[in-house]
Design a protein around this motif. Structure first.
Motif, PDB file in Angstrom:
ATOM      1  N   GLN A 186      14.512 114.139  59.677  1.00 20.00           N
ATOM      2  CA  GLN A 186      13.078 114.297  59.888  1.00 20.00           C
ATOM      3  C   GLN A 186      12.722 115.715  60.311  1.00 20.00           C
ATOM      4  O   GLN A 186      11.844 116.358  59.720  1.00 20.00           O
ATOM      5  N   VAL A 187      13.389 116.207  61.325  1.00 20.37           N
ATOM      6  CA  VAL A 187      13.049 117.515  61.884  1.00 20.37           C
ATOM      7  C   VAL A 187      13.338 118.631  60.889  1.00 20.37           C
ATOM      8  O   VAL A 187      12.465 119.463  60.578  1.00 20.37           O
ATOM      9  N   GLU A 188      14.550 118.669  60.367  1.00 23.30           N
ATOM     10  CA  GLU A 188      14.935 119.780  59.500  1.00 23.30           C
ATOM     11  C   GLU A 188      14.181 119.757  58.180  1.00 23.30           C
ATOM     12  O   GLU A 188      13.675 120.791  57.723  1.00 23.30           O
ATOM     13  N   GLU A 189      14.096 118.602  57.550  1.00 20.85           N
ATOM     14  CA  GLU A 189      13.444 118.533  56.244  1.00 20.85           C
ATOM     15  C   GLU A 189      11.955 118.811  56.346  1.00 20.85           C
ATOM     16  O   GLU A 189      11.381 119.512  55.517  1.00 20.85           O
ATOM     17  N   TRP A 190      11.306 118.270  57.380  1.00 19.91           N
ATOM     18  CA  TRP A 190       9.865 118.494  57.516  1.00 19.91           C
ATOM     19  C   TRP A 190       9.557 119.972  57.767  1.00 19.91           C
ATOM     20  O   TRP A 190       8.662 120.538  57.138  1.00 19.91           O
ATOM     21  N   LEU A 191      10.283 120.589  58.665  1.00 19.44           N
ATOM     22  CA  LEU A 191      10.029 122.001  58.951  1.00 19.44           C
ATOM     23  C   LEU A 191      10.332 122.880  57.741  1.00 19.44           C
ATOM     24  O   LEU A 191       9.546 123.771  57.391  1.00 19.44           O
ATOM     25  N   ASN A 192      11.445 122.618  57.070  1.00 24.33           N
ATOM     26  CA  ASN A 192      11.839 123.461  55.937  1.00 24.33           C
ATOM     27  C   ASN A 192      10.936 123.248  54.721  1.00 24.33           C
ATOM     28  O   ASN A 192      10.511 124.215  54.076  1.00 24.33           O
ATOM     29  N   SER A 193      10.648 122.004  54.394  1.00 30.91           N
ATOM     30  CA  SER A 193       9.855 121.737  53.187  1.00 30.91           C
ATOM     31  C   SER A 193       8.414 122.174  53.333  1.00 30.91           C
ATOM     32  O   SER A 193       7.719 122.393  52.331  1.00 30.91           O
TER      33      SER A 193
END
Length: 670
Positions: free
Chosen positions: A301-308
């Protein structure tokens, strides 16, 4: 309202143009499963991009209630040339003719044949005046639209540090002073223009890019400046709005997901002119509900949301530098502001939404600890949905009964009308404090299926009686203590082959009540299953596990899955969560773990309303990982080798699952 994250999709006309160049398009008829057309400005004749266009079968429209808004069964948006292409799905019921119409929030909409629409969506009498369109007709369906609202673009709103945030303002067609509704988004305000339709209900609508995003100035730090810190962008936006000549001084807010989180932060700052909020599928505490539930990083959740979503890498760095609940996270937790004066609110969420607990947390903070009448003017709606299937008849990839789909738009308008305009309507004591969907059997062929109905109540959770089940030797799940006094079983954690996430409360990966059989048959999972239950078991409230664990290393994680096992062996996920041995609640201070020593580990699986049907079995699956939803335990991952975790099952140190049983739900079902 929409829950989707990101920009609207643009439908590009390149394929059709290429086909025409190759003489593939027929001169008399178009493709038999398509309706094509264009939308232009009535004032300038220029093409209008991103206009919502839809169609509904003629028979469907004729059978609709006369005064009800008719929503399209197929829909699209125009491309940059104002062109649209409505494709009839192959699996759609056959229809010889359709009514085609625009349903854009900011324009005076039309139906085919130049039939004028009074609102955003048509009614049956309005479509009775429209022209029928047959799929495959080569003639374009044309619309010439004029504004239904007064639009102010790129409005500059100054914050207390002089940084300007940019907004689009939609005002009713008639000049005057109106209550205003604020939407604050990190995704680009063009993606939230559907909310401008509220201006048709005599509200001013302010759609703002948050700090550092899209056109707004300043540094983009996710939610850090939206609350009650040194910078208070939510507060400043509300108070600026209240001072505008088109505002009567009453301000509300609405939004889903990140826009809902921004609202929670705004409420914590307590702007005096904030009168009502509609908060959809949102975290209330960023640590507990989004970044570190159970004290473990929500990696996916954290990594994908921030990166995308192209956030500055400093955001992820800051979150990873604060793995414990500390003062950094307190500035992102509405719970620490529970004594401020909150406005009335509706909290809307879903049982399989990644922020399900955040929705319940926000609702209960306001009802139980608020110091003003907001405690009695806070409402809850919990459907069966996941984050990306809100309001529909699905939870992730699983199809739900038709009654799962609900449209709360009219309720939202009545809510704002009561609390911002002072109108006497159902919210004057007649609206339920809580509405929630009771999940149950999803197999269509099952006789006497349990669950799958809505309940109205004075609160959630309601009074229940705990049922304690004991994890037992030989994989049992018993209602009483196991006979053996001392017994343990072992889990194996292999950092090179973690147990994978399959369904559940996810954001960017598949969510919902997925079948767990493939995981249960694999390495790294041990299961405990009850006997078939003789009568339906209705569960409503918070589910908790208490496990007695020992690890070969200085730390370990434990993942707990609660499943409903059908007679055919299908093992549908109901709830799951993870905990870290070294970091008990409130997750602010780690404890030292000695290899081989037993520790009690509490795992809060979250809340649910669910009926286990007669003939089904209840199952608990244990694993040492749930990847990629949760990051791997850093202590074990650093070892680079397989580690064993022992689970105590004996009567001297039992491991248990606690289910809140509410028998009254069986009466509600009747």
């Amino acid at each position: 309202m929409r829950i989707a994250i990101g920009k609207r999709l643009l439908i590009i006309a390149f394929a059709c143009a290429l086909a025409a160049a190759l003489n593939a398009c027929q001169s008399a008829r178009g493709p038999k499963d398509e309706i094509r057309g264009k939308v232009v400005s009535a004032e300038t004749g220029k093409p209008l991009a991103r206009i919502s266009v839809g169609a509904v079968p003629v028979d469907t429209a004729r059978s609709a209630p006369r005064k009800a808004a008719i929503h399209p069964t197929i829909r699209t948006v125009t491309d940059n040339l104002g062109a649209f292409r409505l494709v009839i799905p192959k699996d759609a019921p056959r229809a010889d003719a359709y009514f085609v119409f625009t349903f854009d929030p900011v324009y005076k909409n039309e139906a085919s044949g130049k039939a004028k629409l009074a609102g955003q969506f048509p009614t049956q009498p309005e479509l009775a005046k429209a022209k029928q369109v047959k799929p495959g007709d080569a003639r374009l369906v044309e619309f010439k639209l004029e504004y239904a609202l007064r639009m102010q673009e790129a409005v500059r709103i100054p914050m207390r540090d002089k940084v300007e945030l940019i907004a689009t303002v939609a005002l009713p067609e008639k000049e005057g002073k109106y209550p205003a509704i604020v939407i604050r988004t990190p995704y680009g305000r063009a993606g939230s223009m559907d909310y401008a339709a509220l201006a048709r209900e005599d509200y001013a609508v302010v759609i703002q890019d948050v700090r550092g995003r899209n056109d707004s100035g300043g540094e983009a730090m996710a939610f850090a400046n939206d609350g009650w810190g040194k910078l208070q962008d939510g507060y400043d936006t509300v108070e600026w709005t209240a001072r505008q000549p088109w505002c009567d001084g009453s301000v509300g807010s609405i939004g889903a997901s990140a826009m809902g989180i921004a609202q929670n932060m705004m409420a914590g700052a307590a702007p005096p002119h904030l009168k009502a909020q509609v908060i959809i599928a949102a975290a209330t505490s960023l640590y507990h509900d989004a970044a570190y539930p159970g004290g473990i990083l929500r990696k996916e959740q954290v990594e994908e949301w921030l990166n995308s979503n192209d956030w500055d890498e400093l955001n992820l760095k800051m979150m990873k530098e604060h793995p414990f609940y500390d003062s950094y996270w307190e500035t992102l937790d509405l719970g620490v502001r529970s004594k401020v004066k909150f406005p009335p609110a509706i909290y809307i969420g879903g049982w399989y939404d990644t922020f399900a607990e955040g929705t319940l947390r926000g609702y209960n903070i306001r009802r139980k600890t608020a110091v003003n009448k907001g405690a009695s003017d806070t409402y809850l709606v919990m459907g069966p949905w996941s984050h990306l299937t809100m309001f529909g008849d699905a939870a992730g990839e699983v199809r739900l009964p038709a009654n799962a789909a609900r449209d709360f738009i009219s309720d939202v308008i009545l809510f704002f009308d009561h609390y911002m305009k002072g109108e006497d309507n159902i919210f004057n004591g007649g609206y339920p404090a809580a509405q929630y969907y009771v999940l149950g059997s999803l197999a269509k062929a099952e006789e006497n299926p349990a669950g799958n109905f809505w309940v109205t109540a004075g609160a959630f959770p309601q009074k229940s009686q705990d049922a304690v089940l004991f994890l037992a030797p030989e994989g049992g799940l018993l209602p009483s203590l196991p006979d053996k006094r001392e017994h343990t079983v072992s889990l194996r954690f292999d950092p090179s082959a973690p147990v994978r996430t399959r369904g559940g409360r996810n954001l960017t990966i598949t969510a919902g009540p997925a079948d767990q059989q493939s995981l249960e048959d694999g390495e790294g999972v041990i299961s405990f299953t009850s006997a078939a239950i003789s009568k339906p078991m209705p569960v409503a409230g918070a589910v908790k596990a208490q496990l007695i664990l020992a690890a070969e290393a200085a730390d370990a994680d434990i993942s707990v899955r609660l499943c409903d096992v059908y007679p055919d062996g299908t093992s549908f996920l109901v709830l799951d969560a993870s905990a870290r041995m070294s970091l008990p609640a409130p997750y602010s201070k780690p404890r030292k773990i000695l290899p081989g020593k037993r520790y009690t580990v509490q795992v809060d699986l979250g809340s649910i309303a669910y009926i286990f049907n007669a003939g089904h079995r209840i199952r608990i699956d244990l694993a040492a990982s749930n990847y990629p939803r949760f990051g791997l335990n850093p202590t074990l991952a650093a070892l680079g080798k397989t580690v064993r975790i022992s689970v105590s099952l004996g009567s001297d140190a039992p491991s248990t699952i606690r289910l809140p049983v509410r028998e009254e739900l069986l009466t509600d079902a009747r």
